[in-house]
Design a protein around this motif. Structure first.
Motif, PDB file in Angstrom:
ATOM      1  N   UNK A 108       0.813  -1.241   0.000  1.00 21.41           N
ATOM      2  CA  UNK A 108       0.000   0.000   0.000  1.00 21.41           C
ATOM      3  C   UNK A 108       0.841   1.284   0.000  1.00 21.41           C
ATOM      4  N   UNK A 109       2.146   1.188   0.231  1.00 22.57           N
ATOM      5  CA  UNK A 109       2.993   2.404   0.259  1.00 22.57           C
ATOM      6  C   UNK A 109       3.984   2.456  -0.911  1.00 22.57           C
ATOM      7  N   UNK A 110       3.751   1.624  -1.913  1.00 20.42           N
ATOM      8  CA  UNK A 110       4.698   1.536  -3.037  1.00 20.42           C
ATOM      9  C   UNK A 110       4.901   2.892  -3.732  1.00 20.42           C
ATOM     10  N   UNK A 111       3.822   3.701  -3.782  1.00 19.36           N
ATOM     11  CA  UNK A 111       3.936   4.966  -4.535  1.00 19.36           C
ATOM     12  C   UNK A 111       5.031   5.887  -3.983  1.00 19.36           C
ATOM     13  N   UNK A 112       5.420   5.710  -2.720  1.00 18.25           N
ATOM     14  CA  UNK A 112       6.506   6.547  -2.175  1.00 18.25           C
ATOM     15  C   UNK A 112       7.840   6.240  -2.859  1.00 18.25           C
ATOM     16  N   UNK A 113       7.925   5.040  -3.462  1.00 22.13           N
ATOM     17  CA  UNK A 113       9.178   4.693  -4.148  1.00 22.13           C
ATOM     18  C   UNK A 113       9.437   5.584  -5.376  1.00 22.13           C
ATOM     19  N   UNK A 148      10.262   7.676   7.197  1.00 17.22           N
ATOM     20  CA  UNK A 148       9.055   7.080   7.811  1.00 17.22           C
ATOM     21  C   UNK A 148       8.850   5.620   7.412  1.00 17.22           C
ATOM     22  N   UNK A 149       9.371   5.248   6.239  1.00 16.59           N
ATOM     23  CA  UNK A 149       9.272   3.832   5.833  1.00 16.59           C
ATOM     24  C   UNK A 149      10.420   3.015   6.422  1.00 16.59           C
ATOM     25  N   UNK A 166       8.959  -2.131   7.959  1.00 15.47           N
ATOM     26  CA  UNK A 166       8.928  -3.225   8.942  1.00 15.47           C
ATOM     27  C   UNK A 166       7.523  -3.801   9.174  1.00 15.47           C
ATOM     28  N   UNK A 167       6.535  -2.936   9.219  1.00 19.45           N
ATOM     29  CA  UNK A 167       5.160  -3.412   9.478  1.00 19.45           C
ATOM     30  C   UNK A 167       4.694  -4.347   8.369  1.00 19.45           C
ATOM     31  N   UNK A 168       4.951  -3.929   7.134  1.00 22.81           N
ATOM     32  CA  UNK A 168       4.506  -4.736   5.990  1.00 22.81           C
ATOM     33  C   UNK A 168       5.312  -6.034   5.923  1.00 22.81           C
ATOM     34  N   UNK A 228       0.454 -13.011   0.982  1.00 24.76           N
ATOM     35  CA  UNK A 228       0.160 -11.585   0.724  1.00 24.76           C
ATOM     36  C   UNK A 228       1.337 -10.878   0.043  1.00 24.76           C
ATOM     37  N   UNK A 229       2.495 -11.526   0.083  1.00 18.46           N
ATOM     38  CA  UNK A 229       3.694 -10.879  -0.482  1.00 18.46           C
ATOM     39  C   UNK A 229       3.576 -10.805  -2.004  1.00 18.46           C
ATOM     40  N   UNK A 230       3.746  -9.524  -2.488  1.00 13.69           N
ATOM     41  CA  UNK A 230       3.647  -9.331  -3.944  1.00 13.69           C
ATOM     42  C   UNK A 230       4.817  -8.481  -4.422  1.00 13.69           C
ATOM     43  N   UNK A 231       5.209  -8.734  -5.651  1.00 11.76           N
ATOM     44  CA  UNK A 231       6.314  -7.980  -6.255  1.00 11.76           C
ATOM     45  C   UNK A 231       6.003  -7.674  -7.705  1.00 11.76           C
ATOM     46  N   UNK A 232       6.671  -6.672  -8.224  1.00  9.75           N
ATOM     47  CA  UNK A 232       6.577  -6.435  -9.683  1.00  9.75           C
ATOM     48  C   UNK A 232       7.990  -6.274 -10.219  1.00  9.75           C
TER      49      UNK A 232
END
Lengths: 359, 422
Positions: free
Chosen positions: A31-36, A108-109, A217-219, A229-233
């Motif tokens: 859910x926080x990928x866009x920060x990348x 923060x991440x 860490x949370x994710x 639940x682990x996903x990658x692209x």
């Protein structure tokens, strides 16, 4: 046609071996990928800076008697000169903004944790250098605001005990801000800083490539609990294409800003004139400027300005070394660092707004 | 023996050095504490006899080392009134008003004496004063006529460069008005007392008091100071010409000069008035309340027709400059750089000022030359502003096209990503 050229090159240079790591590189999806994306956007804006900067160099003349007129010529006579200069100025500001966003998102991440301490340090050094780009580039049009901002900024350097005065004279090219300062800043802006930034970007990207993307860490804990639940692209082309979309948006924003709000040139600097009332630095230095303004002239027996400058320097140094205060246990991150990050973000934003509104 | 003799010499030398030291110490302690019995007594007295040390220390004469006795005579070192204010000590007492100019002149008209204090100070004040209306009346026995102390004050006389001085440029008009605006005081002379009230409405007062321009005219600039006198009807333009050189030159060659002279009219004052000179405007050429031409000229005569053309030319140029300014402001607000046109606008304004000065030739053709030159520049500047707005619109159209292209690219990328991910 393109694949034929690629094959021809691959036969000779073995490009497949070079590209292989990119093909295998993956980016975590959560859910926080866009920060990348912010690191890539900052890099893209740096590229815009390099290209527009080179184009500006075709007409810019460094020198107290020519600088202002040459920028005026670029803005009024050179075909699309206004667009190139406005994009250069707006892109510089957006780059600093995205660099700050990137830094806070990494904070923060918790992406600075072991083994990415050196990536954080190289990134922080890049942020300092980018602000140096802003400070040195601001003077180049040789207008009144830039002249006095440089005068104030370099005078602050002069307040640093022992090394301050020689540093100030080195930066100014003499005891006062003159044409010599302009030539010096021009040199820093187009030669010294690009060289340093180029090297650091290479180091930063190498480490990002080598260590991969950090997962918060949370994710990470969620994924340990529920591995499905682990996903990658894939980085290439999936993430890269999305990054390109962000770049296109950045181009749109830059174009809109340049066309609707062309960067103002102001009035030519008059070294013998008085400073305009209520003069302030650029927005990215405003929080430091306002902090210095609020410190009393004397704190106990120490000069307030000296204390403020030393305090800012110490805060910057501690920020640079932040990863070394973090726990090495991924499951037990130190909460006070997040708290400090929130405080720093609030402080920078609050002081900037206060500095903007203050008379 | 030689030992004793040598030691005796040493003792003597020590004694001499000790005495010299005591003398120097005593001199140092007593420095600045010289007796001034005048101030010691008069500082305790009520006005008009009261003069405090604080007040007198502000006086330029006190600062230059002069004392009460320099003007009043007497002996300030004695506290015995019969000595300090005795005739033996040359005590003069209160200086009679009639004697004031002569007393001041005893130093101020002496170039050799004054040179030691201020080599650039003039020493012709008394001669000038004799030529003034004040001096003439004073010589005729008029005790109300102003003498030195009326303008310069007394016992706290400051140099004119001091902003607190009564004769500093910013204070001169107030100083003059103390008498000249006092209707009861001026009644015997039968001259108006509204000069200061009028001056306060003038452009000169605005320049002096609002803009802080100390070179702006005040009473003494036109009337003179020590030789203060009305300039005379036929000499008014010479007074104004001190500053308004071109206007005076043009007026001097104009038809009005001869006409006004033959009619005994006071030159510049006819149109601009004297003490209440307002900021000139193009309305002075009109027929409204501010209009001045029609006070003498007849409607429809040759000069009236020329007046109409001159006024309409000036108004046209003024409005052209305003329009160009507005167009350039809109372009600037849109972020367009129109600094070159802005710079050229100052030339257009210069032409307007020049045309307004040329009015003093009262020749329509000459004024029109300046007006046309200004109109040409203003038209060019307005066009520059319009061109900038056209370019601004083109930029926005270009931006719209870019947005469209970016939107197409984004959509294409998104579709491509969806395709490869499914």
């Amino acid at each position: 046609m393109i694949s034929a050229i690629y094959r021809w090159l691959d036969e000779r240079l073995h490009l497949d071996d070079l590209i292989a790591p990119f093909r295998h590189k993956t980016v975590p999806v959560h859910r926080l990928t866009y920060w990348y994306f912010f690191g890539g956007i900052t890099l893209f804006l740096f590229g815009v800076q390099v290209i527009t900067g080179i184009l500006l160099l075709l007409y810019y003349n460094a020198g107290a008697n020519e600088a202002f007129e040459s920028v005026q010529y670029i803005m009024t006579k050179v075909r699309y000169g206004w667009l190139i200069r406005s994009i250069h100025s707006w892109s510089a500001n957006l780059m600093i903004l995205t660099a700050f966003l990137h830094m806070f998102s990494v904070l923060f991440l918790k992406a600075y944790r072991k083994p990415r301490e050196m990536t954080w340090i190289s990134g922080m050094l890049l942020l300092f250098l980018v602000m140096g780009f802003g400070f040195s580039g601001y003077l180049l049009p040789w207008n009144t605001l830039a002249f006095f901002a440089t005068k104030v900024g370099t005078a602050m350097v002069g307040q640093v005990p022992i090394v301050g005065q020689p540093m100030m004279v080195f930066l100014r090219g003499g005891p006062q801000v003159t044409g010599a300062t302009l030539i010096r800043f021009f040199g820093f802006h187009v030669a010294v800083l690009p060289g340093l930034v180029g090297i650091l970007i290479a180091v930063h990207l190498f480490m990002v490539q080598r260590l991969g993307m950090s997962v918060p860490p949370k994710i990470e804990a969620e994924w340990v609990e529920n591995p499905s639940a682990k996903r990658e692209m894939k980085f290439f082309p999936n993430f890269m294409l999305r990054e390109m979309m962000a770049w296109y948006v950045a181009i749109g924003v830059l174009g809109a800003l340049a066309a609707i709000f062309p960067w103002d040139l102001g009035v030519k600097a008059d070294p013998f004139g008085s400073a305009p009332a209520g003069i302030k630095p650029e927005w990215y230095f405003l929080f430091m400027f306002q902090t210095l303004k609020l410190i009393p002239s004397k704190v106990w027996f120490v000069d307030g300005e000296v204390l403020g400058i030393l305090g800012c320097g110490l805060a910057g140094l501690l920020w640079l070394l932040l990863p070394f205060f973090e726990s090495e246990q991924p499951s037990r991150p130190k909460k006070w660092i997040t708290g400090l990050g929130i405080f720093a973000l609030m402080y920078v934003m609050g002081m900037s707004v206060y500095g903007f509104l203050a008379k | 023996m030689a030992f004793l003799r040598n030691n005796f010499r040493l003792l003597r030398a020590a004694r001499t050095a000790g005495l010299a030291g005591c003398f120097v110490l005593g001199a140092c302690l007593s420095y600045g504490q010289t007796t001034n019995s005048c101030l010691d007594c008069h500082s305790a007295m009520p006005d008009p006899l009261g003069v405090t040390q604080e007040k007198f220390s502000q006086d330029i004469h006190s600062q230059k080392g002069l004392t009460c006795t320099s003007c009043h005579g007497g002996d300030a070192s004695s506290y015995d009134p019969t000595v300090s204010m005795g005739t033996k000590a040359g005590f003069k007492g209160k200086i009679d008003r009639k004697q004031v100019p002569q007393l001041c002149a005893s130093c101020h008209s002496n170039p050799t004496y004054m040179k030691q204090y201020n080599p650039s100070l003039r020493t012709d004040q008394l001669d000038q004063y004799h030529t003034s209306m004040h001096g003439k009346r004073q010589a005729a026995g008029d005790t109300k006529a102003a003498v030195c102390v009326d303008c310069h004050s007394v016992h706290d006389i400051r140099p004119p460069s001091d902003p607190r001085s009564t004769v500093n440029p910013v204070n001169i008009a107030t100083t003059c008005s103390r008498c000249h605006s006092d209707a009861a005081y001026m009644k015997p002379y039968g001259i108006p007392t509204d000069q200061f009230a009028n001056y306060k409405t003038s452009v000169h007062y605005q320049a002096m008091m609002v803009r802080g321009d100390l070179s702006a005219p005040t009473c003494t600039t036109c009337h003179g100071n020590h030789g203060a006198t009305p300039p005379g009807v036929d000499k008014v333009q010479n007074v104004c010409a001190n500053c308004h050189v071109f206007q005076a030159q043009m007026y001097g060659k104009s038809s009005h000069f001869k006409a006004f002279q033959s009619l005994g009219l006071p030159g510049c004052v006819v149109c601009h008035s004297n003490h209440g000179i307002h900021q000139p405007s193009d309305a002075m050429l009109g027929t409204g309340p501010q209009g001045v031409c029609m006070r003498c000229h007849q409607p429809g005569d040759k000069c009236d027709l020329a007046r109409v053309k001159i006024q309409s030319g000036l108004m046209k140029l003024d409005s052209s400059i305003t329009n160009a300014d507005q167009t350039l402001s809109v372009a600037e607000a849109s972020g367009m750089d129109v600094s070159e046109a802005r710079l050229a606008q100052t030339q257009a304004r210069d032409e307007l000022i020049k045309a307004r000065v040329t009015i003093h030739t009262y020749q329509e053709a000459l004024v029109d030359q300046d007006v046309q030159a200004g109109l040409k520049i203003a038209a060019k500047d307005e066009q520059a502003g319009k061109d900038a707005m056209v370019e601004r619109n083109q930029r926005r159209i270009g931006l719209g096209i870019c947005f469209l292209a970016i939107a197409i690219m984004l959509a294409g990328l998104w579709l491509f990503i969806r395709k490869i991910e499914h």
